[in-house]
Design a protein around this motif. Structure first.
Motif, PDB file in Angstrom:
ATOM      1  N   SER A  57      14.275  -0.974 -13.537  1.00 41.94           N
ATOM      2  CA  SER A  57      14.050  -0.880 -15.274  1.00 41.94           C
ATOM      3  C   SER A  57      14.265  -2.840 -15.338  1.00 41.94           C
ATOM      4  CB  SER A  57      15.369  -0.419 -15.752  1.00 41.94           C
ATOM      5  OG  SER A  57      15.293   0.928 -15.773  1.00 41.94           O
ATOM      6  N   ILE A  58      14.739  -3.318 -14.339  1.00 42.22           N
ATOM      7  CA  ILE A  58      15.189  -4.669 -14.544  1.00 42.22           C
ATOM      8  C   ILE A  58      13.771  -5.280 -14.716  1.00 42.22           C
ATOM      9  CG2 ILE A  58      16.157  -6.943 -13.489  1.00 42.22           C
ATOM     10  CD1 ILE A  58      18.083  -4.570 -14.723  1.00 42.22           C
ATOM     11  N   GLY A  59      13.673  -6.347 -15.724  1.00 36.69           N
ATOM     12  CA  GLY A  59      12.400  -6.958 -15.997  1.00 36.69           C
ATOM     13  C   GLY A  59      11.287  -6.180 -16.304  1.00 36.69           C
ATOM     14  N   TYR A  60      11.464  -5.054 -16.657  1.00 37.22           N
ATOM     15  CA  TYR A  60      10.353  -4.328 -17.099  1.00 37.22           C
ATOM     16  C   TYR A  60      10.425  -3.805 -18.651  1.00 37.22           C
ATOM     17  CZ  TYR A  60       6.888  -0.397 -17.313  1.00 37.22           C
ATOM     18  OH  TYR A  60       5.531   0.285 -17.709  1.00 37.22           O
ATOM     19  N   TYR A  66      15.533 -10.656 -18.261  1.00 39.11           N
ATOM     20  CA  TYR A  66      16.254 -11.672 -17.799  1.00 39.11           C
ATOM     21  C   TYR A  66      16.818 -12.375 -18.806  1.00 39.11           C
ATOM     22  CZ  TYR A  66      14.624 -10.749 -13.229  1.00 39.11           C
ATOM     23  OH  TYR A  66      14.405  -9.656 -12.006  1.00 39.11           O
ATOM     24  N   TRP A  67      15.827 -12.641 -19.909  1.00 43.22           N
ATOM     25  CA  TRP A  67      16.456 -13.299 -21.032  1.00 43.22           C
ATOM     26  C   TRP A  67      17.461 -12.632 -21.730  1.00 43.22           C
ATOM     27  CZ3 TRP A  67      15.404 -18.169 -21.489  1.00 43.22           C
ATOM     28  CH2 TRP A  67      14.521 -18.557 -21.121  1.00 43.22           C
ATOM     29  N   ALA A  68      17.378 -11.070 -22.006  1.00 38.87           N
ATOM     30  CA  ALA A  68      18.256 -10.239 -22.642  1.00 38.87           C
ATOM     31  C   ALA A  68      19.473 -10.261 -21.883  1.00 38.87           C
ATOM     32  CB  ALA A  68      17.714  -8.881 -22.653  1.00 38.87           C
ATOM     33  N   PHE A  69      19.419 -10.443 -20.548  1.00 46.10           N
ATOM     34  CA  PHE A  69      20.683 -10.354 -19.789  1.00 46.10           C
ATOM     35  C   PHE A  69      21.554 -11.614 -20.197  1.00 46.10           C
ATOM     36  CE2 PHE A  69      22.541 -11.137 -15.605  1.00 46.10           C
ATOM     37  CZ  PHE A  69      23.775 -10.402 -15.979  1.00 46.10           C
ATOM     38  N   HIS A  91      26.012  -2.359 -17.889  1.00 45.24           N
ATOM     39  CA  HIS A  91      24.747  -1.659 -17.749  1.00 45.24           C
ATOM     40  C   HIS A  91      23.846  -2.244 -16.888  1.00 45.24           C
ATOM     41  CE1 HIS A  91      21.545   1.235 -19.293  1.00 45.24           C
ATOM     42  NE2 HIS A  91      20.930   0.167 -19.199  1.00 45.24           N
ATOM     43  N   ILE A  92      23.304  -3.659 -17.060  1.00 47.69           N
ATOM     44  CA  ILE A  92      22.660  -4.345 -16.172  1.00 47.69           C
ATOM     45  C   ILE A  92      23.092  -4.382 -14.859  1.00 47.69           C
ATOM     46  CG2 ILE A  92      21.384  -6.420 -15.868  1.00 47.69           C
ATOM     47  CD1 ILE A  92      20.349  -5.053 -18.196  1.00 47.69           C
ATOM     48  N   VAL A  93      24.299  -4.530 -14.669  1.00 47.86           N
ATOM     49  CA  VAL A  93      24.586  -4.347 -13.008  1.00 47.86           C
ATOM     50  C   VAL A  93      24.304  -2.849 -12.450  1.00 47.86           C
ATOM     51  CG1 VAL A  93      26.710  -4.153 -11.636  1.00 47.86           C
ATOM     52  CG2 VAL A  93      26.507  -5.889 -13.343  1.00 47.86           C
ATOM     53  N   ALA A  94      24.532  -1.886 -13.322  1.00 49.77           N
ATOM     54  CA  ALA A  94      24.102  -0.477 -12.756  1.00 49.77           C
ATOM     55  C   ALA A  94      22.735  -0.689 -12.291  1.00 49.77           C
ATOM     56  CB  ALA A  94      24.586   0.599 -13.825  1.00 49.77           C
ATOM     57  N   ASP A  95      21.854  -0.723 -13.434  1.00 41.07           N
ATOM     58  CA  ASP A  95      20.505  -0.721 -13.091  1.00 41.07           C
ATOM     59  C   ASP A  95      20.121  -1.814 -12.101  1.00 41.07           C
ATOM     60  OD1 ASP A  95      20.392   1.169 -15.193  1.00 41.07           O
ATOM     61  OD2 ASP A  95      19.226  -0.214 -16.638  1.00 41.07           O
ATOM     62  N   THR A  96      20.575  -2.803 -12.014  1.00 39.48           N
ATOM     63  CA  THR A  96      20.381  -3.603 -10.666  1.00 39.48           C
ATOM     64  C   THR A  96      20.787  -2.867  -9.460  1.00 39.48           C
ATOM     65  OG1 THR A  96      20.787  -5.689 -12.198  1.00 39.48           O
ATOM     66  CG2 THR A  96      20.861  -5.819  -9.632  1.00 39.48           C
ATOM     67  N   ALA A  97      21.632  -2.375  -8.930  1.00 38.58           N
ATOM     68  CA  ALA A  97      22.128  -1.580  -8.134  1.00 38.58           C
ATOM     69  C   ALA A  97      21.098  -0.502  -7.918  1.00 38.58           C
ATOM     70  CB  ALA A  97      23.602  -0.984  -8.378  1.00 38.58           C
ATOM     71  N   ASP A  98      20.587   0.064  -8.708  1.00 33.76           N
ATOM     72  CA  ASP A  98      19.591   1.313  -8.711  1.00 33.76           C
ATOM     73  C   ASP A  98      18.327   0.489  -8.087  1.00 33.76           C
ATOM     74  OD1 ASP A  98      18.920   3.913  -9.196  1.00 33.76           O
ATOM     75  OD2 ASP A  98      17.623   3.085 -10.830  1.00 33.76           O
ATOM     76  N   CYS A  99      17.994  -0.607  -8.511  1.00 27.90           N
ATOM     77  CA  CYS A  99      16.836  -1.295  -8.099  1.00 27.90           C
ATOM     78  C   CYS A  99      17.054  -1.621  -6.453  1.00 27.90           C
ATOM     79  CB  CYS A  99      16.418  -2.576  -8.836  1.00 27.90           C
ATOM     80  SG  CYS A  99      15.963  -2.043 -10.878  1.00 27.90           S
TER      81      CYS A  99
END
Length: 102
Positions: A57-60, A66-69, A91-99
């Protein structure tokens, strides 16, 4: 299984824990706001296919860029928006961990 537990544990258990520990006086509303951070996943509706387990999800997605973050981090600096910024950052941390665990 680890990826699933880590992803959804961060999405649900971390906000509940933070709300109960740091916002004891108004824990219910704090937990509700922190859990509402998952609403940024509505941007997945813009993707085709909507869900792809092999996609990071990150960056997609628009609200996962990254701008939203950077904007979410900026919300942490103001007391009135701090809890919303915290919810979005979790939420972003959760999705980063997923990636990372892909």
């Amino acid at each position: 299984m680890l990826r699933f537990c880590m992803h959804y544990g961060i999405h649900f258990l971390v906000p509940i824990g933070i709300g109960l520990y740091f916002y004891r006086k108004n824990w219910f509303w704090a937990v509700l706001i922190l859990l509402a951070g998952i609403l940024i996943d509505l941007d997945h509706l813009l993707a085709s296919p909507i869900f792809d387990s092999a996609r990071c999800s990150i960056g997609y997605h628009p609200l996962h860029t990254y701008w939203a973050f950077m904007f979410y981090l900026g919300l942490l600096f103001f007391q009135k928006t701090r809890i919303v910024g915290l919810a979005l950052c979790i939420h972003i941390v959760a999705d980063t961990a997923d990636c990372i665990l892909m």
